[in-house]
Design a protein around this motif. Structure first.
Motif, mmCIF file in Angstrom:
data_model
loop_
_atom_site.group_PDB
_atom_site.id
_atom_site.type_symbol
_atom_site.label_atom_id
_atom_site.label_comp_id
_atom_site.label_asym_id
_atom_site.label_seq_id
_atom_site.Cartn_x
_atom_site.Cartn_y
_atom_site.Cartn_z
ATOM 1 N N VAL A 299 0.847 -1.203 0.000
ATOM 2 C CA VAL A 299 0.000 0.000 0.000
ATOM 3 C C VAL A 299 0.878 1.247 0.000
ATOM 4 C CG1 VAL A 299 -1.733 1.320 1.288
ATOM 5 C CG2 VAL A 299 -1.961 -1.166 1.097
ATOM 6 N N ASN A 300 1.930 1.241 0.819
ATOM 7 C CA ASN A 300 2.842 2.388 0.824
ATOM 8 C C ASN A 300 3.470 2.595 -0.558
ATOM 9 O OD1 ASN A 300 2.786 3.664 3.366
ATOM 10 N ND2 ASN A 300 3.965 1.998 4.284
ATOM 11 N N ALA A 301 3.820 1.492 -1.212
ATOM 12 C CA ALA A 301 4.451 1.613 -2.542
ATOM 13 C C ALA A 301 3.478 2.226 -3.549
ATOM 14 C CB ALA A 301 4.908 0.236 -3.018
ATOM 15 N N VAL A 302 2.231 1.792 -3.510
ATOM 16 C CA VAL A 302 1.260 2.353 -4.469
ATOM 17 C C VAL A 302 0.956 3.815 -4.123
ATOM 18 C CG1 VAL A 302 -0.985 2.034 -5.586
ATOM 19 C CG2 VAL A 302 0.299 0.048 -4.855
ATOM 20 N N LEU A 303 1.004 4.139 -2.831
ATOM 21 C CA LEU A 303 0.839 5.552 -2.451
ATOM 22 C C LEU A 303 1.961 6.397 -3.041
ATOM 23 C CD1 LEU A 303 -0.155 5.289 1.317
ATOM 24 C CD2 LEU A 303 -1.594 6.123 -0.550
ATOM 25 N N LEU A 304 3.168 5.885 -2.949
ATOM 26 C CA LEU A 304 4.306 6.673 -3.448
ATOM 27 C C LEU A 304 4.211 6.892 -4.948
ATOM 28 C CD1 LEU A 304 7.085 7.949 -2.559
ATOM 29 C CD2 LEU A 304 8.119 5.876 -3.461
ATOM 30 N N THR A 305 3.793 5.836 -5.674
ATOM 31 C CA THR A 305 3.809 5.939 -7.135
ATOM 32 C C THR A 305 2.522 6.535 -7.717
ATOM 33 O OG1 THR A 305 3.092 3.633 -7.241
ATOM 34 C CG2 THR A 305 5.446 4.051 -7.497
ATOM 35 N N LEU B 291 8.011 10.884 0.548
ATOM 36 C CA LEU B 291 7.203 9.986 1.388
ATOM 37 C C LEU B 291 6.031 9.448 0.587
ATOM 38 C CD1 LEU B 291 6.768 12.094 4.672
ATOM 39 C CD2 LEU B 291 8.379 10.216 4.295
ATOM 40 N N PRO B 292 5.550 8.231 0.914
ATOM 41 C CA PRO B 292 4.272 7.808 0.354
ATOM 42 C C PRO B 292 3.188 8.749 0.868
ATOM 43 C CG PRO B 292 5.271 6.065 1.721
ATOM 44 C CD PRO B 292 6.109 7.285 1.880
ATOM 45 N N GLY B 293 2.238 9.106 0.010
ATOM 46 C CA GLY B 293 1.203 10.034 0.478
ATOM 47 C C GLY B 293 -0.047 9.943 -0.376
ATOM 48 N N LYS B 294 -1.152 10.399 0.209
ATOM 49 C CA LYS B 294 -2.411 10.459 -0.546
ATOM 50 C C LYS B 294 -3.029 11.825 -0.348
ATOM 51 C CE LYS B 294 -5.495 9.156 -3.283
ATOM 52 N NZ LYS B 294 -5.163 10.459 -3.912
ATOM 53 N N SER B 295 -3.391 12.432 -1.474
ATOM 54 C CA SER B 295 -4.017 13.754 -1.426
ATOM 55 C C SER B 295 -5.495 13.642 -1.768
ATOM 56 C CB SER B 295 -3.321 14.676 -2.430
ATOM 57 O OG SER B 295 -3.297 14.067 -3.701
ATOM 58 N N GLY B 296 -6.222 14.702 -1.471
ATOM 59 C CA GLY B 296 -7.634 14.780 -1.837
ATOM 60 C C GLY B 296 -7.963 16.199 -2.241
ATOM 61 N N VAL B 297 -9.026 16.365 -3.024
ATOM 62 C CA VAL B 297 -9.352 17.714 -3.499
ATOM 63 C C VAL B 297 -9.941 18.607 -2.399
ATOM 64 C CG1 VAL B 297 -9.600 17.062 -5.929
ATOM 65 C CG2 VAL B 297 -11.617 17.042 -4.425
ATOM 66 N N GLY B 298 -10.155 18.054 -1.210
ATOM 67 C CA GLY B 298 -10.495 18.899 -0.056
ATOM 68 C C GLY B 298 -9.277 19.639 0.477
ATOM 69 N N GLY B 299 -8.095 19.322 -0.044
ATOM 70 C CA GLY B 299 -6.870 20.028 0.343
ATOM 71 C C GLY B 299 -6.024 19.299 1.366
ATOM 72 N N ILE C 193 3.153 9.147 4.978
ATOM 73 C CA ILE C 193 3.602 8.102 5.903
ATOM 74 C C ILE C 193 5.129 8.090 5.995
ATOM 75 C CG2 ILE C 193 3.485 5.622 6.431
ATOM 76 C CD1 ILE C 193 0.707 7.075 6.270
ATOM 77 N N LEU C 194 5.594 8.097 7.204
ATOM 78 C CA LEU C 194 7.027 7.983 7.467
ATOM 79 C C LEU C 194 7.206 6.619 8.148
ATOM 80 C CD1 LEU C 194 9.708 9.531 7.446
ATOM 81 C CD2 LEU C 194 8.943 10.761 9.469
ATOM 82 N N PRO C 195 7.445 5.557 7.360
ATOM 83 C CA PRO C 195 7.413 4.197 7.915
ATOM 84 C C PRO C 195 8.344 4.044 9.123
ATOM 85 C CG PRO C 195 7.461 4.115 5.531
ATOM 86 C CD PRO C 195 7.694 5.552 5.909
ATOM 87 N N GLY C 196 7.817 3.397 10.150
ATOM 88 C CA GLY C 196 8.602 3.160 11.353
ATOM 89 C C GLY C 196 8.585 4.306 12.343
ATOM 90 N N ARG C 197 8.056 5.464 11.929
ATOM 91 C CA ARG C 197 8.110 6.626 12.814
ATOM 92 C C ARG C 197 6.778 7.321 13.041
ATOM 93 N NH1 ARG C 197 12.883 9.783 14.034
ATOM 94 N NH2 ARG C 197 14.687 8.688 13.242
ATOM 95 N N ALA C 198 6.088 7.673 11.958
ATOM 96 C CA ALA C 198 4.945 8.566 12.141
ATOM 97 C C ALA C 198 4.070 8.624 10.901
ATOM 98 C CB ALA C 198 5.450 9.982 12.440
#
Ligand code: GLU
Length: 306
Positions: A232-238, A254-262, A267-272
């Motif tokens: 899931v993290n990999a697909v978030l990153l790409t 970082l892997p991340g997911k955005s939305g049009v709500g802004g 994700i910072l794996p292992g930390r936060a």
């Protein structure tokens, strides 16, 4: 675990984001979102140990929109729905999030789970597995954030339904290829109901923590195998930040997911897990302020996956 001053890093990141105020455009193709304050900003970070830090409007709910797609995918995999990968790909699309063109050339198999077409298929899959896709997402978010008030903003959901001709076209097109299990109307209702969930940066950072904890939920039970959390993290990153995933990886790392709500959940794996929010969007649909803040955070701290 470490001596990082997260509160200071967030304050500095907010200062960097403030310099972008006034740039970007609030999404108005969903009329109920057009009223968002373009100057609003918030950011929160939840550590793997469960500590939460925040700056600005970090406790103010906003429309999570496509960030919900991260949770629908995770919940499908958690329910043993690996077969979803026969119905949706995992390559970046190189097209806008609501594009119809690619779907036609690829016979109704959406390119990835995070473009609208892919998210519609994943919602359909989750609905079949659970009997209530949006309900499953809401319950998960409530449990992980500890916020029982979190829920769907039905005004936003109704606004999306009323103006959702393009999503309806995508769903019908997918159905015409035999890639929907439930009726189009049911799937769209569920899709809008999870996109229209209102949650704060703090809620989302807490809810995203399972990906920083390699699949473990807040109560230490396992949602995903370590391997699925990695995936899931990999697909978030790409694929997680529309047609600007390369730019996001370059700036934020970082892997991340955005939305049009802004909002952007990273994700910072292992930390936060971190969530930043600012309603002004760039041309790709990513929040200008949130990306600037995450960029500043990872650049100043050196905390990224690279
Ligand atoms: N519900 C929105 C739509 O279908 C999600 C858009 C987004 O955040 O990318 O258009």
């Amino acid at each position: 675990m470490d001596a990082v001053d997260y509160q200071q890093l967030l304050s500095d990141a907010m200062a960097a984001a403030r310099r972008t105020v006034g740039t970007g455009r609030v999404a108005d193709y969903i009329p109920a979102l057009a009223a968002a304050d373009p100057d609003a900003f918030g950011m929160a970070l939840a550590t793997v140990e469960g500590e939460v830090f925040g700056v600005g409007a970090w406790e103010q709910p906003f429309s999570i929109q496509s960030i919900s797609k991260l949770f629908t995918l995770a919940l499908v995999l958690a329910e043993g729905g690996d077969a979803v990968w026969q119905r949706v790909g995992r390559e970046p699309s190189g097209n806008p999030f609501n594009s119809l063109v690619q779907l036609e050339t690829e016979q109704g198999i959406p390119r990835n789970p995070f473009i609208n077409a892919g998210a519609i298929v994943v919602t359909d899959h989750l609905h079949s597995l659970t009997g209530g896709a949006a309900h499953a997402v809401r319950e998960f978010l409530r449990a992980e954030s500890g916020n029982p008030m979190l829920g769907t903003d039905w005004e936003v959901a109704a606004s999306e339904t009323e103006h959702g001709h393009r999503n309806a076209a995508l769903a019908h097109f997918i159905a015409s290829h035999g890639n929907l299990l439930n009726p189009v109307e049911t799937v769209l209702d569920e899709y809008y109901a999870h996109c229209a969930i209102a949650a704060s940066c703090a809620d989302l950072a807490l809810a995203g923590r399972f990906l920083a904890r390699y699949g473990l939920r807040a109560d230490d039970t396992r949602l995903l195998s370590r391997s699925d959390a990695k995936r899931v993290n990999a697909v978030l990153l790409t694929c997680g930040t529309y047609d600007a995933a390369g730019e996001f990886a370059f700036r934020v790392g970082l892997p991340g997911k955005s939305g049009v709500g802004g909002g952007v959940l990273a994700i910072l794996p292992g930390r936060a897990a971190l969530c930043a929010w600012g309603p002004g969007l760039d041309r790709a649909g990513n929040s200008v302020g949130a990306v600037a803040a995450l960029d500043a955070f990872t650049t100043a701290s050196g905390l990224s996956v690279f």
